[in-house]
Design a protein around this motif. Structure first.
Motif, PDB file in Angstrom:
ATOM      1  N   UNK A  55      14.886 132.601  84.263  1.00  0.00           N
ATOM      2  CA  UNK A  55      15.400 133.156  84.884  1.00  0.00           C
ATOM      3  C   UNK A  55      16.746 132.818  84.383  1.00  0.00           C
ATOM      4  N   UNK A  56      16.861 131.887  85.363  1.00  0.00           N
ATOM      5  CA  UNK A  56      18.394 130.706  85.549  1.00  0.00           C
ATOM      6  C   UNK A  56      19.440 131.088  84.568  1.00  0.00           C
ATOM      7  N   UNK A  57      17.930 130.729  83.079  1.00  0.00           N
ATOM      8  CA  UNK A  57      19.185 130.483  81.935  1.00  0.00           C
ATOM      9  C   UNK A  57      19.192 132.304  81.061  1.00  0.00           C
ATOM     10  N   UNK A  58      18.545 133.194  81.497  1.00  0.00           N
ATOM     11  CA  UNK A  58      18.778 134.316  81.593  1.00  0.00           C
ATOM     12  C   UNK A  58      20.269 135.048  81.761  1.00  0.00           C
ATOM     13  N   UNK A  59      19.793 134.848  83.547  1.00  0.00           N
ATOM     14  CA  UNK A  59      21.010 135.009  84.641  1.00  0.00           C
ATOM     15  C   UNK A  59      22.160 134.898  84.032  1.00  0.00           C
ATOM     16  N   UNK A 139      11.038 147.517  95.722  1.00  0.00           N
ATOM     17  CA  UNK A 139      11.243 147.986  94.576  1.00  0.00           C
ATOM     18  C   UNK A 139      11.561 148.818  93.808  1.00  0.00           C
ATOM     19  N   UNK A 140      11.924 148.990  92.895  1.00  0.00           N
ATOM     20  CA  UNK A 140      12.727 150.522  92.357  1.00  0.00           C
ATOM     21  C   UNK A 140      12.202 151.142  90.577  1.00  0.00           C
ATOM     22  N   UNK A 150      10.373 143.178  83.962  1.00  0.00           N
ATOM     23  CA  UNK A 150       8.654 143.708  84.260  1.00  0.00           C
ATOM     24  C   UNK A 150       8.341 142.329  84.021  1.00  0.00           C
ATOM     25  N   UNK A 151       8.068 141.185  82.846  1.00  0.00           N
ATOM     26  CA  UNK A 151       7.711 140.313  83.173  1.00  0.00           C
ATOM     27  C   UNK A 151       8.559 139.104  84.407  1.00  0.00           C
ATOM     28  N   UNK A 152       9.725 139.489  84.867  1.00  0.00           N
ATOM     29  CA  UNK A 152      10.357 138.478  86.456  1.00  0.00           C
ATOM     30  C   UNK A 152       9.179 138.868  87.461  1.00  0.00           C
ATOM     31  N   UNK A 153       9.883 140.067  87.116  1.00  0.00           N
ATOM     32  CA  UNK A 153       8.966 140.864  88.635  1.00  0.00           C
ATOM     33  C   UNK A 153       7.393 141.038  88.714  1.00  0.00           C
ATOM     34  N   UNK A 154       6.770 140.703  87.798  1.00  0.00           N
ATOM     35  CA  UNK A 154       4.779 140.435  87.767  1.00  0.00           C
ATOM     36  C   UNK A 154       5.210 138.595  88.423  1.00  0.00           C
ATOM     37  N   UNK A 155       5.615 137.840  87.687  1.00  0.00           N
ATOM     38  CA  UNK A 155       5.427 136.396  88.068  1.00  0.00           C
ATOM     39  C   UNK A 155       6.360 136.386  89.299  1.00  0.00           C
ATOM     40  N   UNK A 160       2.707 135.412  92.220  1.00  0.00           N
ATOM     41  CA  UNK A 160       2.904 134.124  93.293  1.00  0.00           C
ATOM     42  C   UNK A 160       1.472 134.480  93.963  1.00  0.00           C
ATOM     43  N   UNK A 161       1.335 135.609  94.333  1.00  0.00           N
ATOM     44  CA  UNK A 161       0.368 135.906  95.612  1.00  0.00           C
ATOM     45  C   UNK A 161      -1.124 135.255  94.887  1.00  0.00           C
TER      46      UNK A 161
END
Length: 287
Positions: A55-59, A139-140, A150-155, A160-161
């Motif tokens: 995520x850091x690299x993508x951003x 969420x939206x 999708x992947x980052x939000x699911x992760x 996490x939960x």
């Protein structure tokens, strides 16, 4: 009691018993072997670290927003989440390498023992808070707009939960004492400072409900509500740890494993003794 240093009494109240974790609850599970537990924790550690790095690299490359990573509570709590699984996984691994006789944390200084327990309290509370707030408020349509989102939000907002519930329900770790609640509230309060420092220095609110121009009087409600939610979640997850221990104590007794049943029962007695107001017992030792 009066002969003991005040610091020792405080450590007892914070859950740091003497000896520390005599039943190896932090590195064992009622349903899998210590080896399997170590592997699972290390897999979680690798996955969360990969998620953060990707995520850091993508951003940084695609959206040029990598500089805001430490401004979001989601990312900060996920970093703590990753740190916990690395710490717990490595301790579990050493427990295996030492033929299940001990693990390093048992001999480390008491401040580090406390910090590990406090980290457990945060990773069994904050991920659930993040998940609830995200899916209920933030969420939206863009949540699943692309494969990456999708992947980052699911992760970060679902798995996490799942990982958190694994620690709560399927390990021997916890429950941590009620005295950890002020620390959790303090961390949440500190994040408010981060959020408003971010606005002052970078010109945006990390979460829209923290915008006083938009929320007006409701802002106080959001702040108090999230603080209360954090305490409620801690209380629920702590209760789940207590119920888990009682369930597996009875399960061990029915299966004819008195040693396992004794461990669960004495562990519960230790926590109840340490937390009982006015208790004159200083140490909860095991023989």
């Amino acid at each position: 009691m009066n002969g003991r240093p005040a610091s020792s009494r405080w450590y007892q109240k914070l859950g740091v018993l003497t000896p520390f974790d005599p039943f190896d609850t932090l590195v064992t599970s009622p349903v899998v072997s210590p080896f399997v537990l170590a592997i699972i924790r290390l897999l979680f550690a690798f996955y969360t670290l990969f998620t953060l790095v990707f995520i850091f690299a993508w951003d940084g490359i695609r959206t040029h927003t990598a500089g805001t990573l430490l401004s979001y509570f989601t990312d900060l709590s996920y970093i703590g989440f990753c740190a916990y699984f690395w710490a717990a996984g490595v301790q579990s691994l050493f427990y295996i390498l030492r033929k299940e006789r001990s693990f390093p944390l048992q001999r480390w200084p008491r401040p580090l023992q406390f910090l590990h327990l406090l980290l457990f309290s945060t990773v069994t509370s904050f991920p659930i808070l993040v998940t609830i707030v995200f899916w209920a408020v933030l969420s939206s349509k863009s949540t699943f707009a692309t494969a990456f989102s999708a992947w980052s939000n699911i992760s970060q907002h679902a798995l996490n939960t799942v990982f958190c519930l694994f620690e709560i329900l399927l390990t021997h770790a916890g429950p941590t004492p009620w005295t950890h609640i002020p620390f959790l509230i303090f961390f949440l309060a500190c994040y408010l400072g981060v959020a408003y420092i971010t606005h002052a220095t970078q010109g945006f609110y990390t979460y829209s409900f923290l915008n006083p121009q938009k929320e007006h009087a409701r802002l106080a409600g959001w702040i108090v509500g999230i603080g209360v939610a954090g305490v409620v979640i801690f209380s629920i997850t702590r209760t789940l740890c207590v119920l888990r221990n009682r369930f597996f104590a009875r399960w061990a007794r029915r299966r004819g494993h008195p040693e396992g049943e004794s461990i669960h029962s004495e562990q519960l007695d230790d926590w109840e003794t340490v937390e009982r107001p006015g208790s004159t017992l200083i140490t909860a030792t095991a023989v």
